[in-house]
Structure formats: structure tokens, C-alpha cells
Design a protein around this motif. Structure first.
Motif, PDB file in Angstrom:
ATOM      1  N   ARG A 192     -81.903 -20.435  -7.371  1.00  0.00           N
ATOM      2  CA  ARG A 192     -81.144 -20.319  -6.121  1.00  0.00           C
ATOM      3  C   ARG A 192     -81.525 -19.029  -5.390  1.00  0.00           C
ATOM      4  NH1 ARG A 192     -76.526 -23.449  -5.694  1.00  0.00           N
ATOM      5  NH2 ARG A 192     -75.578 -23.226  -3.661  1.00  0.00           N
ATOM      6  N   ARG A 193     -81.596 -17.914  -6.122  1.00  0.00           N
ATOM      7  CA  ARG A 193     -81.991 -16.631  -5.505  1.00  0.00           C
ATOM      8  C   ARG A 193     -83.400 -16.719  -4.924  1.00  0.00           C
ATOM      9  NH1 ARG A 193     -79.460 -14.522 -10.055  1.00  0.00           N
ATOM     10  NH2 ARG A 193     -81.455 -14.171 -11.082  1.00  0.00           N
ATOM     11  N   ASN A 194     -84.318 -17.392  -5.624  1.00  0.00           N
ATOM     12  CA  ASN A 194     -85.685 -17.544  -5.129  1.00  0.00           C
ATOM     13  C   ASN A 194     -85.714 -18.350  -3.830  1.00  0.00           C
ATOM     14  OD1 ASN A 194     -86.572 -16.116  -7.350  1.00  0.00           O
ATOM     15  ND2 ASN A 194     -87.394 -17.900  -8.418  1.00  0.00           N
ATOM     16  N   ALA A 195     -84.956 -19.433  -3.767  1.00  0.00           N
ATOM     17  CA  ALA A 195     -84.901 -20.252  -2.556  1.00  0.00           C
ATOM     18  C   ALA A 195     -84.306 -19.452  -1.400  1.00  0.00           C
ATOM     19  CB  ALA A 195     -84.088 -21.520  -2.813  1.00  0.00           C
ATOM     20  N   ILE A 196     -83.285 -18.674  -1.677  1.00  0.00           N
ATOM     21  CA  ILE A 196     -82.657 -17.839  -0.653  1.00  0.00           C
ATOM     22  C   ILE A 196     -83.632 -16.768  -0.175  1.00  0.00           C
ATOM     23  CG2 ILE A 196     -80.833 -16.112  -0.280  1.00  0.00           C
ATOM     24  CD1 ILE A 196     -79.104 -17.899  -2.216  1.00  0.00           C
ATOM     25  N   ALA A 197     -84.382 -16.188  -1.097  1.00  0.00           N
ATOM     26  CA  ALA A 197     -85.380 -15.181  -0.719  1.00  0.00           C
ATOM     27  C   ALA A 197     -86.453 -15.783   0.184  1.00  0.00           C
ATOM     28  CB  ALA A 197     -86.012 -14.567  -1.965  1.00  0.00           C
ATOM     29  N   LEU A 198     -86.891 -16.993  -0.115  1.00  0.00           N
ATOM     30  CA  LEU A 198     -87.869 -17.664   0.746  1.00  0.00           C
ATOM     31  C   LEU A 198     -87.305 -17.865   2.148  1.00  0.00           C
ATOM     32  CD1 LEU A 198     -89.442 -20.410  -1.522  1.00  0.00           C
ATOM     33  CD2 LEU A 198     -90.636 -18.516  -0.403  1.00  0.00           C
ATOM     34  N   ALA A 199     -86.059 -18.291   2.231  1.00  0.00           N
ATOM     35  CA  ALA A 199     -85.432 -18.493   3.535  1.00  0.00           C
ATOM     36  C   ALA A 199     -85.338 -17.171   4.304  1.00  0.00           C
ATOM     37  CB  ALA A 199     -84.046 -19.113   3.367  1.00  0.00           C
ATOM     38  N   ARG A 200     -84.975 -16.113   3.627  1.00  0.00           N
ATOM     39  CA  ARG A 200     -84.888 -14.800   4.292  1.00  0.00           C
ATOM     40  C   ARG A 200     -86.265 -14.327   4.771  1.00  0.00           C
ATOM     41  NH1 ARG A 200     -80.561 -12.268   0.087  1.00  0.00           N
ATOM     42  NH2 ARG A 200     -78.722 -13.040   1.161  1.00  0.00           N
ATOM     43  N   LEU A 201     -87.280 -14.560   3.957  1.00  0.00           N
ATOM     44  CA  LEU A 201     -88.639 -14.198   4.340  1.00  0.00           C
ATOM     45  C   LEU A 201     -89.066 -14.975   5.586  1.00  0.00           C
ATOM     46  CD1 LEU A 201     -91.270 -12.666   3.727  1.00  0.00           C
ATOM     47  CD2 LEU A 201     -91.937 -14.629   2.332  1.00  0.00           C
TER      48      LEU A 201
END
Length: 109
Positions: free
Chosen positions: A39-48
Motif C-alpha cells: 500500500r505504501r509503495n502504491a501511494i508513493a508511486l501516486a505521489r511521484l
């Protein structure tokens, strides 16, 4: 200069983020990392994608079914993302609307 000459792995000017099946129910089936990390990885991708203005397209298969909806954090971070529902197609590329949305980004395939 090419990306290789600049030592740039991904050029945000020639990138699109395609988030396929980032559904809450499907996260439970991933076994190579724990759900909070995924979940954190997916959120990080979205923020990027947000900070680099990378167009983002998301798709899911039957969000009202057991796979559940897209994790809400992605839509919160990227309210302008393009969402393409699928009508049961397993492969997103089998959905003509998804293909059109990707082509509409103008990015190289």
C-alpha cells in the motif's frame, strides 16, 4: 541528449503511470511483501506521479465484486487521474477504452 547520456532512468516528460488492479481485495493476495508495504509503495508511486505531472491511468476489474475498489489514497492524491473501468477483461490491453486512454497520453508505447 538521450536519457542514457543523462543517466536518467525514467524521463517524466515521456512517462505515464498505469495502475492496473490496485484494488483493496487484490492486495490481500500478494505474498512477496506485506500489505502495508504494498500500500505504501502504491501511494508513493501516486505521489511521484503528482509531483512530476506524470499522467496516470487506472483500471480495475469489477470493483463491486470481491476484488474491491481502487485503494482510496490513489484517487485522493491524484483526483485528475483517468479511470477506465473494465467489464471483466483480465488483461487491461483487451479493453479498447484502456488502450485509447493510454494512447491519448501521447507517450510512446
Amino acid at each position: 541528449m538521450t536519457n542514457q547520456q543523462n543517466n536518467v532512468f525514467i524521463d517524466p516528460n515521456d512517462a505515464a503511470l498505469l495502475l492496473i488492479d490496485h484494488q483493496s481485495g487484490l492486495f490481500q493476495t500478494v505474498k512477496d511483501l506485506d500489505v502495508p508495504t504494498l500500500r505504501r509503495n502504491a501511494i508513493a508511486l501516486a505521489r511521484l506521479a503528482k509531483v512530476t505531472n506524470i499522467p496516470t491511468i487506472t483500471t480495475d476489474s469489477v470493483p463491486s465484486g470481491p476484488n474491491g475498489p481502487l485503494i482510496p489514497e490513489i484517487k485522493e492524491i491524484l483526483p485528475e487521474l483517468v479511470y477506465v473501468p473494465r467489464n471483466g477483461e483480465i488483461n487491461a490491453w483487451d479493453n479498447p477504452n484502456f488502450v485509447k486512454a493510454v494512447e491519448a497520453t501521447g507517450k510512446k508505447l
